[in-house]
Design an enzyme around this catalytic site. Structure first.
Site, PDB file in Angstrom:
ATOM      1  N   LYS A  54       1.080  -1.450  -0.175  1.00  0.00           N
ATOM      2  CA  LYS A  54       0.027   0.120  -0.025  1.00  0.00           C
ATOM      3  C   LYS A  54       0.853   1.453  -0.157  1.00  0.00           C
ATOM      4  CE  LYS A  54      -3.811  -2.381   2.311  1.00  0.00           C
ATOM      5  NZ  LYS A  54      -4.504  -2.813   3.384  1.00  0.00           N
ATOM      6  N   GLN A  98      -4.353  -1.406   9.264  1.00  0.00           N
ATOM      7  CA  GLN A  98      -4.963  -2.930   8.649  1.00  0.00           C
ATOM      8  C   GLN A  98      -4.523  -3.518   9.760  1.00  0.00           C
ATOM      9  OE1 GLN A  98      -3.238  -3.532   5.804  1.00  0.00           O
ATOM     10  NE2 GLN A  98      -3.339  -5.633   6.689  1.00  0.00           N
ATOM     11  N   ASP A 121     -11.301   2.725   3.775  1.00  0.00           N
ATOM     12  CA  ASP A 121     -11.523   1.412   3.207  1.00  0.00           C
ATOM     13  C   ASP A 121     -13.522   1.155   3.226  1.00  0.00           C
ATOM     14  OD1 ASP A 121      -9.866  -0.506   3.060  1.00  0.00           O
ATOM     15  OD2 ASP A 121      -9.659  -0.361   5.660  1.00  0.00           O
TER      16      ASP A 121
END
Ligand code: NAP
Length: 303
Positions: A54, A98, A121
């Site tokens: 990422k 995460q 997200d």
């Protein structure tokens, strides 16, 4: 006839080029760039490798990237305070925590603490609600479903009036992609069925699908005879079925990955199909970058 192979690797490349061009243009015109923080708690090797990818992608696009690694012992309270800090940091437009988090931390509490306007997200209940309403309400479609829809659209598959069958009802793939495909608007307007482990006749439903989206996590679940000739098949499943020596470094073993669809046989029946690996997989991080750019545009009032 052999199906068109829908390459996530190729589509990712196109989308990343589009994002990079837009970032450059916004920087020149408005003097701002997208800011993304990736919060990693602990040293789970899989999490480290996802976060690294990422960060690498964000940097390659000219984003302001903050990597915030925390000890596995961080308290829930301190992690919530950290989220609050980034919620109030104007240089940060997207916050990514995460998962998984260590057991002593309530994941739901942490994800719900992210400002919904920085929740790139798309997992915050406010964004789940916005997705359900559809249209202009949608701010951050969750990344894997957004990648799936983008692949269908860019392959030129007609979605309006299409029978879409989604295998799987998880909150991260099945439910959101089903919801997105039934909305009024381009790339959607489909008639959607969701099937799961309690569905009576899985095969019969799959056989009706013009677009079959499979996210079950069961290797080879969908048999070739369940596929309607000419259908678009999106295989989201990523299943480790063994190990093999790496092509680049034969001394190192790498996972053998298989999807939920018997690809070799299915490609002789489908009109278009995603491979595993190289299909849906590369799209998720790409769409995270797209959401972060969208977050910057929202916060800076850029159309
Ligand atoms: P999940 O939370 O385990 O959900 C799986 C769903 O499939 C459940 O709804 C389950 O039904 C259904 N299912 C399982 N076995 C079935 C069967 N035999 N018949 C019918 N339905 C069945 O999984 P997920 O998180 O959605 O992920 C699904 C797959 O996609 C996994 O392989 C995962 O690794 C992969 N994935 C890939 C990406 C990516 O490429 N970027 C991202 C996310 C996920 P019940 O609800 O009835 O149990």
């Amino acid at each position: 006839m052999t199906a068109k192979i829908i390459s996530g690797t190729e589509i990712r490349k196109q989308i990343l080029e589009e994002i990079a061009a837009e970032v450059k243009e916004i920087k020149e015109k408005h003097g701002v760039i997208p800011g993304l923080v990736t919060i990693l708690v602990g040293e789970n090797p899989a999490s480290i490798s996802y976060v690294t990818l990422k960060i690498k992608t964000a940097n390659s696009l000219g984003f302001h990237e903050v990597q915030d690694s925390q000890s596995p012992d961080i308290s829930e309270e301190d992690l919530l305070a950290l989220i609050d800090k980034y919620n109030n940091d104007d240089s940060i437009h997207g916050i990514l925590v995460q998962l998984p988090l260590p057991k002593h931390i309530d994941e739901k509490k942490v994800l719900n603490a992210i400002d919904p306007d920085k929740d790139v997200d798309g997992f915050h209940p406010v964004n789940v609600g916005r997705l359900m309403i559809g249209g202009d309400e949608v701010k951050f479609p969750p990344c894997t479903p957004a990648g799936i829809q983008e692949m269908i659209v860019r392959t030129g598959v007609e979605t309006s009036g299409a029978e879409v069958v989604v295998v799987g009802r998880s909150n991260i793939v099945g439910k959101p992609i089903a919801n997105m495909m039934l909305q009024k608007g381009p790339g959607a307007n489909s008639t959607v069925t969701i099937v799961h482990t309690r569905t009576k006749d899985l095969a019969a439903h799959c056989k009706r699908a013009d677009i079959l989206i499979v996210a079950a996590g069961v290797p080879g679940l969908v048999k070739p005879e369940w596929i309607k000739p000419g259908a678009c098949v999106i295989d989201v499943g990523v299943n480790r079925v063994g190990e093999k020596p790496s092509a680049k470094d034969p001394g190192r073993m790498v996972a053998i990955l298989r999807g939920d669809v018997d690809f070799d046989a299915a490609k002789e029946i489908a009109g278009s199909i995603t491979p595993v690996p190289g299909g849906v997989g590369p799209m998720t991080i790409t769409m995270l970058m797209k959401n972060t750019l969208r977050a910057l545009k929202m916060s800076a009032g850029i159309a």
